[in-house]
Design a protein around this motif. Structure first.
Motif, PDB file in Angstrom:
ATOM      1  N   ARG A   1     -36.954  26.673  16.784  1.00 51.04           N
ATOM      2  CA  ARG A   1     -37.844  27.226  17.828  1.00 51.04           C
ATOM      3  C   ARG A   1     -37.133  27.300  19.154  1.00 51.04           C
ATOM      4  O   ARG A   1     -37.668  27.882  20.094  1.00 51.04           O
TER       5      ARG A   1
ATOM      6  N   SER B   1     -41.214  23.527   8.829  1.00 52.08           N
ATOM      7  CA  SER B   1     -40.945  22.407   9.745  1.00 52.08           C
ATOM      8  C   SER B   1     -42.233  21.633  10.016  1.00 52.08           C
ATOM      9  O   SER B   1     -42.228  20.415  10.128  1.00 52.08           O
TER      10      SER B   1
ATOM     11  N   GLY C   1     -40.579  27.939  10.938  1.00 53.95           N
ATOM     12  CA  GLY C   1     -40.957  27.046  12.051  1.00 53.95           C
ATOM     13  C   GLY C   1     -39.771  26.348  12.708  1.00 53.95           C
ATOM     14  O   GLY C   1     -39.947  25.602  13.658  1.00 53.95           O
TER      15      GLY C   1
ATOM     16  N   GLN D   1     -31.922  24.088  18.776  1.00 50.89           N
ATOM     17  CA  GLN D   1     -32.166  23.934  17.332  1.00 50.89           C
ATOM     18  C   GLN D   1     -31.380  24.975  16.540  1.00 50.89           C
ATOM     19  O   GLN D   1     -30.824  24.682  15.474  1.00 50.89           O
TER      20      GLN D   1
ATOM     21  N   ARG E   1     -58.771  31.297  12.057  1.00 50.69           N
ATOM     22  CA  ARG E   1     -57.902  30.432  11.256  1.00 50.69           C
ATOM     23  C   ARG E   1     -58.536  29.056  11.080  1.00 50.69           C
ATOM     24  O   ARG E   1     -58.935  28.422  12.047  1.00 50.69           O
TER      25      ARG E   1
ATOM     26  N   LYS F   1     -46.025  33.838   9.671  1.00 52.26           N
ATOM     27  CA  LYS F   1     -44.828  33.194   9.098  1.00 52.26           C
ATOM     28  C   LYS F   1     -45.160  32.485   7.788  1.00 52.26           C
ATOM     29  O   LYS F   1     -44.469  32.644   6.799  1.00 52.26           O
TER      30      LYS F   1
ATOM     31  N   LEU G   1     -47.595  19.119  22.482  1.00 49.98           N
ATOM     32  CA  LEU G   1     -46.245  19.547  22.874  1.00 49.98           C
ATOM     33  C   LEU G   1     -45.376  19.780  21.641  1.00 49.98           C
ATOM     34  O   LEU G   1     -45.660  19.247  20.564  1.00 49.98           O
TER      35      LEU G   1
HETATM   36  N1  LIG Z   1     -39.044  23.502  15.250  1.00 50.79           N
HETATM   37  C1  LIG Z   1     -39.900  22.711  15.901  1.00 50.79           C
HETATM   38  N2  LIG Z   1     -39.612  22.242  17.133  1.00 50.79           N
HETATM   39  C2  LIG Z   1     -40.448  21.439  17.804  1.00 50.79           C
HETATM   40  N3  LIG Z   1     -41.639  21.052  17.330  1.00 50.79           N
HETATM   41  C3  LIG Z   1     -41.999  21.500  16.110  1.00 50.79           C
HETATM   42  C4  LIG Z   1     -41.151  22.348  15.327  1.00 50.79           C
HETATM   43  N4  LIG Z   1     -41.781  22.634  14.160  1.00 50.79           N
HETATM   44  C5  LIG Z   1     -42.958  21.984  14.196  1.00 50.79           C
HETATM   45  N5  LIG Z   1     -43.092  21.300  15.361  1.00 50.79           N
HETATM   46  C6  LIG Z   1     -44.215  20.444  15.782  1.00 50.79           C
HETATM   47  O1  LIG Z   1     -45.111  20.289  14.689  1.00 50.79           O
HETATM   48  C7  LIG Z   1     -46.390  20.882  15.001  1.00 50.79           C
HETATM   49  C8  LIG Z   1     -46.956  21.555  13.760  1.00 50.79           C
HETATM   50  O2  LIG Z   1     -46.100  22.627  13.411  1.00 50.79           O
HETATM   51  P1  LIG Z   1     -46.637  23.937  12.657  1.00 50.79           P
HETATM   52  O3  LIG Z   1     -45.477  24.870  12.580  1.00 50.79           O
HETATM   53  O4  LIG Z   1     -47.313  23.539  11.390  1.00 50.79           O
HETATM   54  O5  LIG Z   1     -47.830  24.436  13.565  1.00 50.79           O
HETATM   55  P2  LIG Z   1     -48.044  25.325  14.829  1.00 50.79           P
HETATM   56  O6  LIG Z   1     -47.305  24.830  16.032  1.00 50.79           O
HETATM   57  O7  LIG Z   1     -49.529  25.414  14.922  1.00 50.79           O
HETATM   58  O8  LIG Z   1     -47.347  26.698  14.457  1.00 50.79           O
HETATM   59  P3  LIG Z   1     -47.921  28.132  14.154  1.00 50.79           P
HETATM   60  O9  LIG Z   1     -49.191  28.288  14.918  1.00 50.79           O
HETATM   61  O10 LIG Z   1     -46.796  29.015  14.593  1.00 50.79           O
HETATM   62  O11 LIG Z   1     -48.158  28.173  12.665  1.00 50.79           O
HETATM   63  C9  LIG Z   1     -46.092  21.832  16.145  1.00 50.79           C
HETATM   64  O12 LIG Z   1     -47.214  22.099  16.946  1.00 50.79           O
HETATM   65  C10 LIG Z   1     -44.996  21.091  16.909  1.00 50.79           C
HETATM   66  O13 LIG Z   1     -45.531  20.088  17.734  1.00 50.79           O
END
Ligand SMILES: Nc1ncnc2c1ncn2[C@@H]1O[C@H](COP(=O)(O)OP(=O)(O)OP(=O)(O)O)[C@@H](O)[C@H]1O
Ligand SMILES: Nc1nc2c(ncn2[C@H]2C[C@H](O)[C@@H](COP(=O)(O)OP(=O)(O)O)O2)c(=O)[nH]1
Length: 226
Positions: free
Chosen positions: A91, A35, A88, A95, A125, A17, A61
């Protein structure tokens, strides 16, 4: 002024993404809204939503829907003059519905990447925690191993990216994402891309966007690497 364009990009952890969003933003001049970046900014600024969000992130979480929408929707209001791509968010179905009440989306991009590919990518990563900048030791390595290109600070690997943690994360992703995918499918704006390589997916997304964003002039930008 040409019509503004609004899109979201969805996919499991490691599906590309962030990588594809950067390419879209670069090629089409959209604002890339992440996000995760919004959450990190709120945590750094110690806003009420940021402090609350941190308590969930510490436990690995997702941030609850009401906190997330409170944090994100005002930022979209600031963006009314711009075309954007949201990465992001949403999810969850709650939302997606909140976003739907705030604005009309043109497309929802859905990345469908095999589990083995995700595991392999996330194993390599590395992240600059302060900015959220992402590297992959094979695909887009930093100039100096283990060091962020921009700040010179050390990179880390997230606990969550370990293959054992990933399987559970992916299962959870599938459960919460399915209703969102169905929601966008029913609206007729869902575009799903399945492949193991971003460079294979990118030309297809680029071609789609070329037909939808009037300002793009040349399809030369749709080569496998931008
Ligand atoms: N739309 C959302 N709903 C709920 N929590 C979110 C959302 N976007 C981000 N977060 C919170 O912020 C944290 C960091 O988000 P980010 O998208 O950078 O990383 P990630 O969860 O490691 O995603 P990915 O591995 O898909 O890149 C997430 O782990 C989550 O706790
Ligand atoms: N080997 C390989 N690695 C890739 C490809 N596309 C992206 N990557 C890398 C970059 C990151 O380290 C990791 C996950 O990509 P990302 O853009 O952070 O994904 P996402 O978690 O935002 O969905 O995989 C790709 O096509 N091949």
């Amino acid at each position: 002024m040409s019509k503004l364009f609004r899109a979201v990009i969805m996919g499991p952890p490691g599906s590309g993404k962030g990588t594809i969003s950067e390419r879209i933003a670069h090629s089409f001049g959209l604002k890339h809204l992440s996000s995760g970046d919004f959450v990190r900014e709120n945590i750094s600024a110690k806003t009420e939503a940021g402090v609350l969000a941190m308590t969930y992130i510490k436990k690995g979480l997702l941030v609850p829907d009401h906190v997330m929408t409170r944090l994100l929707l005002p930022r979209l209001v600031e963006m009314t003059k711009y075309s954007w791509l949201l990465d992001g968010f949403p999810r969850t179905l709650a939302q997606a519905k909140a976003l739907n009440s705030a604005c009309d989306l043109d497309i929802a991009i859905n990345l469908n990447i095999p589990l083995e590919t995700l595991k392999e990518r996330l194993r390599h990563r590395w992240i600059h925690p302060a900015s959220g900048r992402v590297y992959n030791m094979c695909f887009n390595p930093p100039r100096v191993q283990g060091i962020d290109d921009i700040t010179g600070e050390p990179l880390i690997q997230q606990e969550d990216d370990r293959p054992e943690a990933l399987v559970a994360r992916l299962r959870h992703y599938k459960d919460v994402a399915k209703p969102v995918i169905d929601f966008y499918k029913a609206k007729g704006i869902l575009y799903t891309y399945s492949d193991t390589e971003t460079d294979q997916i990118w030309p297809n997304i680029c071609t789609l966007l070329s037909t939808r964003i009037p300002t793009i002039q040349s399809d030369a930008r749709c080569a496998s690497t931008p």
